[in-house]
Design a protein around this motif. Structure first.
Motif, mmCIF file in Angstrom:
data_model
loop_
_atom_site.group_PDB
_atom_site.id
_atom_site.type_symbol
_atom_site.label_atom_id
_atom_site.label_comp_id
_atom_site.label_asym_id
_atom_site.label_seq_id
_atom_site.Cartn_x
_atom_site.Cartn_y
_atom_site.Cartn_z
ATOM 1 N N PHE A 128 6.223 86.514 67.969
ATOM 2 C CA PHE A 128 7.606 86.394 68.433
ATOM 3 C C PHE A 128 8.534 86.769 67.283
ATOM 4 C CE2 PHE A 128 5.601 82.328 67.450
ATOM 5 C CZ PHE A 128 6.311 81.931 66.317
ATOM 6 N N ARG A 129 9.795 86.921 67.615
ATOM 7 C CA ARG A 129 10.791 87.283 66.613
ATOM 8 C C ARG A 129 11.442 86.021 66.032
ATOM 9 N NH1 ARG A 129 8.302 91.113 66.549
ATOM 10 N NH2 ARG A 129 8.903 93.272 67.019
ATOM 11 N N LEU A 130 11.721 86.070 64.727
ATOM 12 C CA LEU A 130 12.407 84.994 64.025
ATOM 13 C C LEU A 130 13.707 85.517 63.436
ATOM 14 C CD1 LEU A 130 9.393 83.444 62.088
ATOM 15 C CD2 LEU A 130 10.672 82.304 63.890
ATOM 16 N N PHE A 131 14.728 84.702 63.498
ATOM 17 C CA PHE A 131 16.013 85.048 62.877
ATOM 18 C C PHE A 131 16.100 84.303 61.550
ATOM 19 C CE2 PHE A 131 16.613 85.594 67.442
ATOM 20 C CZ PHE A 131 17.141 86.876 67.488
ATOM 21 N N ASP A 132 16.191 85.066 60.461
ATOM 22 C CA ASP A 132 16.184 84.496 59.114
ATOM 23 C C ASP A 132 17.613 84.202 58.680
ATOM 24 O OD1 ASP A 132 13.400 84.951 59.089
ATOM 25 O OD2 ASP A 132 13.711 86.993 58.346
ATOM 26 N N LEU A 133 17.927 82.926 58.535
ATOM 27 C CA LEU A 133 19.280 82.502 58.188
ATOM 28 C C LEU A 133 19.438 82.396 56.673
ATOM 29 C CD1 LEU A 133 19.129 81.734 61.223
ATOM 30 C CD2 LEU A 133 20.501 79.727 60.686
ATOM 31 N N ALA A 134 20.574 82.877 56.192
ATOM 32 C CA ALA A 134 20.922 82.751 54.771
ATOM 33 C C ALA A 134 22.165 81.891 54.653
ATOM 34 C CB ALA A 134 21.164 84.121 54.145
ATOM 35 N N LEU A 135 22.162 80.983 53.680
ATOM 36 C CA LEU A 135 23.282 80.094 53.420
ATOM 37 C C LEU A 135 23.878 80.463 52.072
ATOM 38 C CD1 LEU A 135 24.777 77.588 54.513
ATOM 39 C CD2 LEU A 135 23.156 76.177 53.247
ATOM 40 N N ASP A 136 25.143 80.890 52.096
ATOM 41 C CA ASP A 136 25.806 81.357 50.872
ATOM 42 C C ASP A 136 24.976 82.415 50.153
ATOM 43 O OD1 ASP A 136 27.960 79.744 51.318
ATOM 44 O OD2 ASP A 136 27.306 78.141 49.997
ATOM 45 N N GLY A 137 24.372 83.321 50.940
ATOM 46 C CA GLY A 137 23.660 84.461 50.379
ATOM 47 C C GLY A 137 22.198 84.229 50.061
ATOM 48 N N ILE A 193 27.281 81.237 56.555
ATOM 49 C CA ILE A 193 25.955 81.344 57.150
ATOM 50 C C ILE A 193 25.860 82.658 57.916
ATOM 51 C CG2 ILE A 193 26.602 80.088 59.253
ATOM 52 C CD1 ILE A 193 23.796 78.799 59.140
ATOM 53 N N ILE A 194 24.790 83.392 57.667
ATOM 54 C CA ILE A 194 24.556 84.658 58.354
ATOM 55 C C ILE A 194 23.087 84.742 58.736
ATOM 56 C CG2 ILE A 194 26.394 85.894 57.130
ATOM 57 C CD1 ILE A 194 24.185 87.161 55.382
ATOM 58 N N ILE A 195 22.778 85.657 59.663
ATOM 59 C CA ILE A 195 21.391 85.997 59.963
ATOM 60 C C ILE A 195 21.074 87.228 59.128
ATOM 61 C CG2 ILE A 195 19.743 86.676 61.738
ATOM 62 C CD1 ILE A 195 21.380 85.100 63.748
ATOM 63 N N GLN A 196 20.389 86.991 58.036
ATOM 64 C CA GLN A 196 20.212 88.032 57.018
ATOM 65 C C GLN A 196 19.215 89.096 57.459
ATOM 66 O OE1 GLN A 196 18.888 86.476 53.216
ATOM 67 N NE2 GLN A 196 20.340 87.788 52.148
ATOM 68 N N SER A 197 18.215 88.709 58.239
ATOM 69 C CA SER A 197 17.194 89.666 58.678
ATOM 70 C C SER A 197 16.481 89.115 59.907
ATOM 71 C CB SER A 197 16.178 89.921 57.550
ATOM 72 O OG SER A 197 15.556 88.709 57.161
ATOM 73 N N ILE A 198 15.652 89.947 60.500
ATOM 74 C CA ILE A 198 14.805 89.551 61.629
ATOM 75 C C ILE A 198 13.360 89.782 61.213
ATOM 76 C CG2 ILE A 198 14.225 89.994 64.045
ATOM 77 C CD1 ILE A 198 17.080 91.034 64.417
ATOM 78 N N SER A 199 12.546 88.767 61.367
ATOM 79 C CA SER A 199 11.144 88.860 60.962
ATOM 80 C C SER A 199 10.237 88.530 62.143
ATOM 81 C CB SER A 199 10.857 87.921 59.789
ATOM 82 O OG SER A 199 11.178 86.590 60.123
ATOM 83 N N GLU A 232 19.315 93.563 67.984
ATOM 84 C CA GLU A 232 20.409 93.523 67.020
ATOM 85 C C GLU A 232 21.674 92.947 67.653
ATOM 86 O OE1 GLU A 232 22.526 94.252 63.370
ATOM 87 O OE2 GLU A 232 20.484 93.800 63.988
ATOM 88 N N GLU A 233 21.917 93.250 68.910
ATOM 89 C CA GLU A 233 23.063 92.661 69.606
ATOM 90 C C GLU A 233 22.912 91.148 69.709
ATOM 91 O OE1 GLU A 233 23.038 94.793 73.265
ATOM 92 O OE2 GLU A 233 24.364 96.383 72.533
ATOM 93 N N ARG A 234 21.698 90.688 69.963
ATOM 94 C CA ARG A 234 21.453 89.247 70.021
ATOM 95 C C ARG A 234 21.667 88.628 68.641
ATOM 96 N NH1 ARG A 234 16.158 86.619 72.809
ATOM 97 N NH2 ARG A 234 17.523 86.848 74.628
ATOM 98 N N ARG A 235 21.192 89.289 67.594
ATOM 99 C CA ARG A 235 21.394 88.777 66.236
ATOM 100 C C ARG A 235 22.878 88.610 65.929
ATOM 101 N NH1 ARG A 235 23.254 89.807 61.546
ATOM 102 N NH2 ARG A 235 24.165 91.721 62.359
ATOM 103 N N PHE A 236 23.655 89.615 66.293
ATOM 104 C CA PHE A 236 25.081 89.584 66.030
ATOM 105 C C PHE A 236 25.764 88.439 66.783
ATOM 106 C CE2 PHE A 236 29.342 91.091 67.406
ATOM 107 C CZ PHE A 236 29.968 91.015 66.180
ATOM 108 N N ALA A 237 25.404 88.265 68.069
ATOM 109 C CA ALA A 237 26.013 87.196 68.879
ATOM 110 C C ALA A 237 25.625 85.815 68.357
ATOM 111 C CB ALA A 237 25.597 87.356 70.339
ATOM 112 N N LEU A 238 24.360 85.658 67.965
ATOM 113 C CA LEU A 238 23.920 84.374 67.415
ATOM 114 C C LEU A 238 24.628 84.066 66.103
ATOM 115 C CD1 LEU A 238 20.062 84.530 68.072
ATOM 116 C CD2 LEU A 238 21.709 82.984 69.158
ATOM 117 N N GLU A 239 24.842 85.082 65.305
ATOM 118 C CA GLU A 239 25.524 84.896 64.022
ATOM 119 C C GLU A 239 26.947 84.399 64.215
ATOM 120 O OE1 GLU A 239 26.676 88.326 61.323
ATOM 121 O OE2 GLU A 239 24.847 87.575 60.361
ATOM 122 N N LYS A 240 27.661 85.006 65.139
ATOM 123 C CA LYS A 240 29.022 84.574 65.434
ATOM 124 C C LYS A 240 29.028 83.144 65.971
ATOM 125 C CE LYS A 240 31.517 88.069 64.214
ATOM 126 N NZ LYS A 240 32.453 87.915 63.076
#
Length: 541
Positions: free
Chosen positions: A34-43, A19-25, A87-95
């Motif tokens: 507001f900002r949304l974090f777009d999650l990708a599952l197995d790509g 699971i990753i945060i593939q993009s921010i929309s 982007e720092e928030r995206r990275f921390a949320l992803e981890k």
């Protein structure tokens, strides 16, 4: 020891669920944006979530699982975030999300499953109305059950099993998979197993008829096969698997058994068929075709053959070549594996680190349409091997209350350009890399802040600190470690985005011996051969 349990506890979570945060929309509700974090599952795109929704999940997890250690959750901010902070928030949320998938009690809980089911539903344009969901079998037939978009995959699988008459104790020896049928040769291409919290209704709706839900086995050992073939329904499913395996070259028959197998298939003699095929060397193997195999620096095309206690790699220099070169990797020789996501090509990469010979380790990077399925097969093979050694039964369907599903507002979103990744903080020292990596060294687990990789020629290495990769030659690396503030980010290799690594370490035989020693209660350095051979046979590192 605690380290070994982290690798071999059978109640662990979905290690190969990548699971990753593939993009921010950008999302909106009325006049508010507001900002949304777009999650990708197995790509593949899965859902979009606001920070406040993930913050709410984190609070619930802290209340329900207070003893579970997780990475820090990014704090709230009073003022708005600029691109670097976002982007720092995206990275921390992803981890944080990757750590959740590795925590057994969390990822198997109804809290986790229902939250992500609700997020998937909110990110889909459809409604809750029930439909007739078709679940396909390997012989072209299907089973139809009632389902809605808010029904989880594990719930639907139980309905399918009841419809077919499959006993509860055998339900989760099978699983729902995403697949397509090749019109040219009527073969089935399996992309991945469907996770418990996903909605099969939403998956098939998004695929728009291109992908189907398939029921097939998820076990690997003949001991499980022997338990199942005594039940009529399970025997029918195994018969379909066996015939499919022969037709699609998943495994080969011995010459002396071919006529008997053909006769059993023609007369639909299922019991006789299974008695013969279970004695074949390659029975219960899975073949995964059309893969690119990168041995650094050499790159080939080929396929994987996975089953029993090994992974076989077959490759050739050119697609037109007829002769394959093969490599066999015992499960006990696979040091670790990990998944990554190459953003430039938008492809998943499965990396296997294995022991070639004493003191010599190599990486192979695998890409292809079915690479997520390959990763699940490797993980499932190891998981079942240890489960059988520990004599733990597979889970049964639970009749307990599955909890309530949160209600999220439907997502309105539009894509934004992804902000640039921030440079590493100059205030953080860069640890000096460990230059020795042996077959018995301890593996790193996903969620840790440091992940080491060594190239096959031993001349270069890269080190990941807080998800940022710092590459260096042997000489420049020493200078960078001594003066970390002057270290610079090099160009990242095109096959790996280190931000999105989820790693699962499989101990070398030396560490596995410690686990088996713990299971057997032995205090000496010797482990009984009987116990060891239950898992790994007599192969010696």
């Amino acid at each position: 020891c605690k380290h070994c349990r982290s690798h071999f506890d059978l109640q662990e979570g979905n290690k190969m669920m990548f699971i990753i945060i593939q993009s921010i929309s950008e999302g909106w509700e009325g006049k508010n944006t507001f900002r949304l974090f777009d999650l990708a599952l197995d790509g593949e795109y899965f859902c979009s979530l606001r920070y406040s929704q993930l913050f709410q999940l984190q609070n619930e997890i802290q209340k329900t699982f207070p003893a579970t250690e997780l990475p820090p959750f990014p704090p709230k901010k009073i003022l708005g975030l600029d691109d670097t902070q976002l982007e720092e928030r995206r990275f921390a949320l992803e981890k944080y999300l990757q750590a959740l998938t590795l925590a057994a009690k969390i990822s198997r809980s109804d809290l986790f499953k229902n939250f992500f089911l609700a997020a998937q539903f909110a990110s889909w344009e459809g409604g809750e109305s029930e439909i007739q969901l078709t679940v396909h079998l390997l012989n072209g037939k299907n089973v139809t059950v009632k389902a809605s978009a808010l029904d989880r995959a594990d719930v639907i699988q139980v309905r399918v099993a009841k419809e077919m008459g499959l006993p509860d104790e055998f339900v989760f020896h099978f699983a729902l998979h995403l697949c397509t049928e090749e019109e040219s040769n009527n073969s089935i291409k399996v992309y991945r197993r469907v996770y418990d919290f996903e909605s099969p209704v939403i998956l098939t709706s998004r695929a728009k008829g291109k992908q189907k839900i398939l029921l097939m086995r998820r076990f690997w050992h003949t001991s499980v096969h022997d338990d199942l073939k005594g039940d009529k329904t399970a025997r029918n499913l195994l018969f379909l698997e066996g015939v499919h395996g022969i037709e699609n070259r998943w495994w080969k028959c011995k010459e002396e058994d071919k006529k008997a197998i053909e006769k059993a298939i023609q007369k639909s003699q299922k019991k006789e068929f299974l008695d013969i095929v279970c004695k074949q060397n390659d029975y219960l193997f899975v073949r995964i075709d059309n893969l690119t195999l990168d041995f650094q620096p050499d790159k080939y095309v080929g396929y994987l053959h996975i089953g029993k206690d090994e992974v076989r790699i077959f490759y050739k220099n050119l697609p037109d070549d007829t002769d394959y070169v093969s490599k066999e990797m015992k499960i006990s020789r696979i040091r670790c594996w990990k998944m990554s996501y190459a953003r430039e090509t938008q492809t998943l990469v499965l990396a296997l680190h294995y022991l070639v010979s004493k003191g010599k380790m190599e990486w192979v990077y695998i890409t292809g349409e079915q690479v997520a399925f390959a990763a699940q097969c490797v993980q499932g093979l190891v998981h079942e091997t240890v489960r059988i050694a520990q004599k733990i039964n597979i889970r049964k369907p639970s009749i307990a209350d599955r909890g309530s599903i949160p209600s999220f507002p439907k997502v309105n979103r539009r894509e934004l350009a992804r902000p640039q990744r921030p440079p590493p903080s100059p205030s953080k020292p860069i640890p000096k890399p460990d230059r020795e990596l042996s077959a018995s060294s301890d593996g790193q687990v996903a969620g840790e802040t440091k992940d080491k990789e060594v190239s096959t020629n031993g001349k270069t290495e890269s080190e990941e600190v807080d998800g940022r990769t710092l590459g260096k030659s042997n000489e420049d690396g020493r200078r960078s470690a001594e003066n970390p503030q002057k270290a610079k980010l090099p160009e990242r290799p095109d096959f790996l985005d280190p931000v999105d690594i989820g790693a699962e370490a499989v101990e070398s035989k030396r560490s596995i011996t410690n686990v088996l020693k713990k299971l057997s209660g032995s205090k000496s350095n010797e482990v009984s051969n009987d116990l060891f051979d239950q898992v790994y046979g007599d192969d010696d590192l």
